[in-house]
Motif scaffolding. Structure first.
Motif, PDB file in Angstrom:
ATOM      1  N   SER A  25       3.712 -30.710 -28.881  1.00 36.81           N
ATOM      2  CA  SER A  25       4.448 -29.916 -29.871  1.00 36.81           C
ATOM      3  C   SER A  25       5.557 -29.096 -29.210  1.00 36.81           C
ATOM      4  O   SER A  25       6.629 -28.928 -29.779  1.00 36.81           O
ATOM      5  N   LYS A  29       8.554 -31.442 -28.741  1.00 32.85           N
ATOM      6  CA  LYS A  29       9.036 -32.167 -29.934  1.00 32.85           C
ATOM      7  C   LYS A  29      10.567 -32.055 -30.082  1.00 32.85           C
ATOM      8  O   LYS A  29      11.261 -33.052 -30.238  1.00 32.85           O
ATOM      9  N   GLN A  58      13.534 -34.966 -29.698  1.00 30.43           N
ATOM     10  CA  GLN A  58      14.504 -35.248 -30.773  1.00 30.43           C
ATOM     11  C   GLN A  58      15.926 -35.181 -30.232  1.00 30.43           C
ATOM     12  O   GLN A  58      16.750 -36.058 -30.490  1.00 30.43           O
ATOM     13  N   LYS A  64      16.383 -27.416 -37.453  1.00 31.52           N
ATOM     14  CA  LYS A  64      14.922 -27.583 -37.373  1.00 31.52           C
ATOM     15  C   LYS A  64      14.372 -28.126 -38.692  1.00 31.52           C
ATOM     16  O   LYS A  64      13.316 -27.689 -39.192  1.00 31.52           O
ATOM     17  N   ALA A  65      15.075 -29.043 -39.276  1.00 31.66           N
ATOM     18  CA  ALA A  65      14.658 -29.628 -40.563  1.00 31.66           C
ATOM     19  C   ALA A  65      13.434 -30.529 -40.369  1.00 31.66           C
ATOM     20  O   ALA A  65      13.261 -31.124 -39.306  1.00 31.66           O
ATOM     21  N   ASP A  66      12.609 -30.631 -41.402  1.00 31.99           N
ATOM     22  CA  ASP A  66      11.396 -31.461 -41.313  1.00 31.99           C
ATOM     23  C   ASP A  66      11.720 -32.915 -40.990  1.00 31.99           C
ATOM     24  O   ASP A  66      10.993 -33.592 -40.277  1.00 31.99           O
ATOM     25  N   GLU A  67      12.816 -33.396 -41.569  1.00 33.15           N
ATOM     26  CA  GLU A  67      13.139 -34.815 -41.387  1.00 33.15           C
ATOM     27  C   GLU A  67      13.859 -35.106 -40.064  1.00 33.15           C
ATOM     28  O   GLU A  67      14.231 -36.250 -39.793  1.00 33.15           O
ATOM     29  N   SER A  71      12.836 -35.351 -37.028  1.00 24.48           N
ATOM     30  CA  SER A  71      12.155 -36.291 -36.136  1.00 24.48           C
ATOM     31  C   SER A  71      12.505 -37.738 -36.465  1.00 24.48           C
ATOM     32  O   SER A  71      12.845 -38.533 -35.586  1.00 24.48           O
ATOM     33  N   GLY A  95       6.825 -42.054 -39.954  1.00 24.69           N
ATOM     34  CA  GLY A  95       7.484 -40.853 -40.473  1.00 24.69           C
ATOM     35  C   GLY A  95       7.949 -41.029 -41.903  1.00 24.69           C
ATOM     36  O   GLY A  95       7.867 -40.102 -42.714  1.00 24.69           O
TER      37      GLY A  95
END
Ligand SMILES: Cc1cc2nc3c(=O)[nH]c(=O)nc-3n(C[C@H](O)[C@H](O)[C@H](O)COP(=O)(O)OP(=O)(O)OC[C@H]3O[C@@H](n4cnc5c(N)ncnc54)[C@H](O)[C@@H]3O)c2cc1C
Length: 379
Positions: free
Chosen positions: A228, A231, A235, A304-307, A309, A369
């Motif tokens: 984590s 992460k 990216q 730092k958007a959820d998508e 990754s 994902g």
């Protein structure tokens, strides 16, 4: 609509001129000699590229991700390996932000000056795509960890002054993975150089850690939490290396377009023939589409958007695939000369191929994902 700011356009132009003048003339030499390009590293450090994304307080310039994308792309046009070095210093280097203040404040300024090369060791002989299967272990013994295990295919292995290494911290089989910083001059480290198809100046190799004693303070972030912590780094690395591949391809395409205007076949320039013209037009279109995807990924990572990754994985996937196709086609436009080592197409093709191999399992991650946990192989 995505658009670079005026400041980013100025940076783009100045890095373009710098890389064309200072890096391009030596790129084939470093590739052929398989030497690490220290001279180019020094030049990139002088103009602030090596520490571009490192925080200003630790000697860097604190640039945003889009500016980094622009810079890496321009450098990659003229020397792919130099752009990979930028990724190492600016992205692997930033992992130290999670390390102790002492490590941060002593190492980051040295990295920014191009005097300290950091490598990242995750892959092992029996753990590549499936990174959870790593076996390298750090056992706590009084005030130190004793690290043992082998990391394979490590970029910069032969020249690195320090390594960020993924290890199991308790016992084999434990779920959590930790990251630890290991100075390259600690006793018990053995390096075996690997001869690569591309990335020849990057001093690729395997690194064995044989009971290497490492202070507990070298643990990066919380124990058992490396995946984590890293992460965001992963990216950034994915989206930026996508752009590096595309930068290399862009230069190849522009050269092919110029050549198609002057090379005559059947009494006419090559570009007059639709077979060539359509291919160049398609390649230009795919290149621009892939670049936009990479910049969109960088923008999502910054937020730092959820998508982020999934977008980072897609950026890397499309970057590598598009670059390989575009360079391959550009090589064809040059005919037999394209295949000769007098021209840089074969070097570019070898270099961009690395992207397809190194991030081999991206499609699995994108599937998981986007489509859900039913696509996870380990549940
Ligand atoms: C130029 C280069 C630089 C590198 N630098 C570094 C570095 O600095 N640090 C580092 O730690 N590692 C590095 N690597 C290693 C890289 O991360 C691994 O090559 C990558 O993770 C794939 O692992 P593997 O080679 O063990 O392939 P494997 O995991 O053994 O996979 C072999 C093949 O099987 C496919 N595959 C795997 N799983 C599945 C599945 N579930 N379904 C279908 N197909 C599957 C893969 O796509 C691949 O084609 C580098 C590699 C290269 C080529």
């Amino acid at each position: 609509m995505f658009e670079l700011s005026e400041e980013q356009k100025v940076i783009q132009k100045s890095i373009h001129q710098f890389a064309k003048k200072e890096l391009a003339p030596q790129a084939s030499h470093w590739d052929a000699s398989e030497e690490f390009p220290w001279e180019s590293v020094r030049k990139m450090a002088e103009v602030g590229l090596i520490g571009l994304r490192l925080p200003a307080v630790y000697g860097g310039s604190g640039a945003d991700l889009i500016t980094c994308g622009v810079a890496f792309e321009e450098v990659a046009r003229f020397d792919h390996n130099c752009a990979i070095i930028l990724c190492g210093s600016n992205i692997t280097g930033r992992i130290l932000l999670y390390a102790s203040e002492k490590l941060k404040s002593t190492l980051m300024p040295e990295i920014a000056k191009g005097r300290y090369i950091m490598a990242f060791g995750a892959t092992e002989p029996d753990a590549g795509s499936d990174i959870r299967a790593i076996r390298a272990i750090a056992k706590l013994q009084k005030d130190a960890y004793i690290v043992s295990g082998e990391k394979s295919m490590v970029t910069f292995a032969g020249v690195a002054h320090g390594y960020v290494v993924l290890v199991k911290t308790e016992m084999e089989g434990v779920e959590g993975i930790s990251s630890i910083f290991i100075e390259g001059d600690r006793p018990g480290i053995d390096i075996q150089r690997l001869q690569g198809f591309g990335w020849r100046a990057s001093q690729w190799g395997n690194v064995a850690f044989n009971d290497v004693k490492v202070p507990v303070e070298n643990l990066i972030g919380e124990k058992n939490n490396a995946l984590s912590i890293l992460k965001g780094t992963v990216q950034e690395q994915r989206a930026l290396t996508g752009l590096i591949a595309l930068g290399t391809a862009r230069e190849a395409l522009e050269e092919a377009v110029k050549y198609a205007k002057i090379r005559k076949v059947f009494g006419k320039p090559l570009g007059k023939f639709e077979g060539i013209q359509f291919r160049l037009a398609e390649d230009h279109t795919s290149l621009e589409a892939a670049r936009l995807l990479c910049y969109q990924a960088l923008s999502l990572i910054e937020k730092k958007a959820d998508e982020a990754s999934v977008w980072a994985a897609m950026a890397n996937l499309i970057g590598g695939e598009t670059a390989y196709k575009v360079v391959n086609n550009a090589m064809d436009v040059y005919g037999g000369l394209g295949y000769s080592r007098e021209f840089p197409f074969e070097r570019r093709l070898r270099d961009v191929k690395a992207m397809q191999i190194a991030n081999a399992t991206l499609k699995i991650e994108i599937g998981q994902g986007l489509f859900g946990k039913e696509f996870l192989p380990y549940t």
